[in-house]
Design an enzyme around this catalytic site. Sequence first.
Site, PDB file in Angstrom:
ATOM      1  N   ASP A 198     -67.930 120.653  76.169  1.00 55.40           N
ATOM      2  CA  ASP A 198     -68.083 119.198  76.259  1.00 55.40           C
ATOM      3  C   ASP A 198     -66.729 118.558  75.962  1.00 55.40           C
ATOM      4  O   ASP A 198     -66.258 118.639  74.823  1.00 55.40           O
ATOM      5  CB  ASP A 198     -69.138 118.727  75.247  1.00 55.40           C
ATOM      6  CG  ASP A 198     -69.300 117.202  75.272  1.00 55.40           C
ATOM      7  OD1 ASP A 198     -70.175 116.691  74.552  1.00 55.40           O
ATOM      8  OD2 ASP A 198     -68.538 116.534  76.019  1.00 55.40           O
TER       9      ASP A 198
ATOM     10  N   GLY B  72     -64.151 120.257  83.675  1.00 61.49           N
ATOM     11  CA  GLY B  72     -64.896 119.628  84.766  1.00 61.49           C
ATOM     12  C   GLY B  72     -64.845 120.505  86.005  1.00 61.49           C
ATOM     13  O   GLY B  72     -64.875 120.052  87.134  1.00 61.49           O
TER      14      GLY B  72
ATOM     15  N   GLN C 177     -67.078 118.360  92.213  1.00 60.19           N
ATOM     16  CA  GLN C 177     -66.694 118.498  93.629  1.00 60.19           C
ATOM     17  C   GLN C 177     -65.259 119.001  93.765  1.00 60.19           C
ATOM     18  O   GLN C 177     -64.981 119.912  94.541  1.00 60.19           O
ATOM     19  CB  GLN C 177     -66.835 117.132  94.327  1.00 60.19           C
ATOM     20  CG  GLN C 177     -66.513 117.191  95.812  1.00 60.19           C
ATOM     21  CD  GLN C 177     -66.266 115.831  96.440  1.00 60.19           C
ATOM     22  OE1 GLN C 177     -66.207 114.816  95.778  1.00 60.19           O
ATOM     23  NE2 GLN C 177     -66.120 115.832  97.757  1.00 60.19           N
TER      24      GLN C 177
ATOM     25  N   TYR D   9     -65.211 102.315  86.984  1.00 62.01           N
ATOM     26  CA  TYR D   9     -64.484 103.536  87.360  1.00 62.01           C
ATOM     27  C   TYR D   9     -63.021 103.191  87.638  1.00 62.01           C
ATOM     28  O   TYR D   9     -62.107 103.812  87.107  1.00 62.01           O
ATOM     29  CB  TYR D   9     -65.131 104.135  88.599  1.00 62.01           C
ATOM     30  CG  TYR D   9     -64.435 105.301  89.224  1.00 62.01           C
ATOM     31  CD1 TYR D   9     -63.916 105.204  90.517  1.00 62.01           C
ATOM     32  CD2 TYR D   9     -64.312 106.509  88.559  1.00 62.01           C
ATOM     33  CE1 TYR D   9     -63.289 106.291  91.111  1.00 62.01           C
ATOM     34  CE2 TYR D   9     -63.686 107.590  89.157  1.00 62.01           C
ATOM     35  CZ  TYR D   9     -63.175 107.472  90.428  1.00 62.01           C
ATOM     36  OH  TYR D   9     -62.543 108.544  91.024  1.00 62.01           O
TER      37      TYR D   9
ATOM     38  N   ARG E 223     -71.816 121.725  82.123  1.00 61.64           N
ATOM     39  CA  ARG E 223     -72.981 122.343  82.796  1.00 61.64           C
ATOM     40  C   ARG E 223     -72.836 123.873  82.822  1.00 61.64           C
ATOM     41  O   ARG E 223     -71.771 124.413  82.521  1.00 61.64           O
ATOM     42  CB  ARG E 223     -73.073 121.827  84.242  1.00 61.64           C
ATOM     43  CG  ARG E 223     -73.322 120.324  84.343  1.00 61.64           C
ATOM     44  CD  ARG E 223     -73.024 119.782  85.714  1.00 61.64           C
ATOM     45  NE  ARG E 223     -71.578 119.694  85.955  1.00 61.64           N
ATOM     46  CZ  ARG E 223     -71.058 119.007  86.991  1.00 61.64           C
ATOM     47  NH1 ARG E 223     -71.858 118.405  87.869  1.00 61.64           N
ATOM     48  NH2 ARG E 223     -69.742 118.928  87.169  1.00 61.64           N
TER      49      ARG E 223
ATOM     50  N   ASP F 125     -66.996 123.488  81.857  1.00 60.17           N
ATOM     51  CA  ASP F 125     -67.788 122.312  82.253  1.00 60.17           C
ATOM     52  C   ASP F 125     -68.915 122.173  81.239  1.00 60.17           C
ATOM     53  O   ASP F 125     -69.275 123.150  80.560  1.00 60.17           O
ATOM     54  CB  ASP F 125     -68.364 122.501  83.679  1.00 60.17           C
ATOM     55  CG  ASP F 125     -68.743 121.165  84.327  1.00 60.17           C
ATOM     56  OD1 ASP F 125     -68.034 120.726  85.245  1.00 60.17           O
ATOM     57  OD2 ASP F 125     -69.742 120.554  83.876  1.00 60.17           O
TER      58      ASP F 125
HETATM   59  C1  VAH Z   1     -65.826 107.558  94.495  1.00 57.29           C
HETATM   60  N1  VAH Z   1     -65.234 109.694  95.513  1.00 57.29           N
HETATM   61  O1  VAH Z   1     -66.371 107.257  95.554  1.00 57.29           O
HETATM   62  C2  VAH Z   1     -64.803 108.689  94.525  1.00 57.29           C
HETATM   63  C3  VAH Z   1     -63.428 108.196  94.932  1.00 57.29           C
HETATM   64  C4  VAH Z   1     -62.059 106.638  96.315  1.00 57.29           C
HETATM   65  C5  VAH Z   1     -63.430 107.046  95.889  1.00 57.29           C
HETATM   66  O2  VAH Z   1     -62.654 107.925  93.819  1.00 57.29           O
HETATM   67  O3  VAH Z   1     -66.068 107.012  93.435  1.00 57.29           O
END
Ligand code: VAH
Length: 316
Positions: free
Chosen positions: A52, A8, A12, A142, A36, A34
């Site tokens: 991948d 990865g 960022q 997430y 990409r 990555d």
């Molecule tokens: C997001 N930049 O916004 C990430 C981060 C705390 C936020 O984990 O999903």
Amino acid sequence: MEKILVIGAGGQIGVELTLALRAKYGQDNVIASDIREPHVLLADSGPYVQLDVMNSNAVSLLVQKEKVTQIYLLAAILSATGEKNPLWAWDINMKSLMNILDICVEQKVSKLYWPSSIAVFGNTTPKENTEQKTIIEPVTVYGISKYAGELWCQYYFDKYGLDVRSLRYPGLISWKSAPGGGTTDYAIDIYIEALKKQSYECFLSEHTYLPMMYMDDAIRATIELMEAPKESIKNRMSYNLSGMSFSPKEISEAIQKHIPGFTISYAPDFRQKIADSWPKSIEDKEAEKDWGWKAEYDLEKMTAAMLENLKTVKRM
Ligand code: VAH
């Protein structure tokens, strides 16, 4: 000699972490990978493999062939993007981690880094100075995947002795590479728009306080954590990490000190609900005690650095 694989590397965090690791360990000892094409900053600064992370055979073969000793697994679907396709985000975030945990055990990789996030905290978590151990009920896919991942990391340490380490990053602010679809991305876009248009329409409301950190601090924290003696790492889930907290109103006021005519407007979207579920501030006493963590950037110092750097380089 360490041989490091960054998975990865085009993201960022990945771009800056790869450059920092290459500066420290030698560019030929840090393989960037990555799914990409190589990021412009990585293409000519060391070995690059298009990879991948979901293809565990391909990853395993690369680890074996290159005799990899450390892996940094940064591939993930972030909060805002994840809410648009929850099961896909869960699949990517969890399968990638399980693949790499198993490969590290099978091939005796000495150290693994895997980032978590303050997104593990939810609406029921106390919002101010959120503690390392507290009520943790994530409300985004997430956050759910990051908390589940933390528990798997602890399991692989306890059961197999894998030296896996992790940080709960706050929102990260950087200028070298584009943000990856997070809820905190406004705090990057605002600097770019301030220079380009002297105005910015924010997708969060003006008093939305969130824990944030300048990328230089995050990269330093990551390397300091990974270089700490194994016995000093007492937390094998993930360390809280704190830099600063601010609201869109406060960051716009910091920008106005450099660009007096800068104006901000507010048009909250679906990301407001995500932001409202997260803490306003984080305490990171355990990181300070176990491996000496201390942030260096506050809002003023970060704003000066962001505007200075964005002015001098075309965005990568
Ligand atoms: C997001 N930049 O916004 C990430 C981060 C705390 C936020 O984990 O999903």
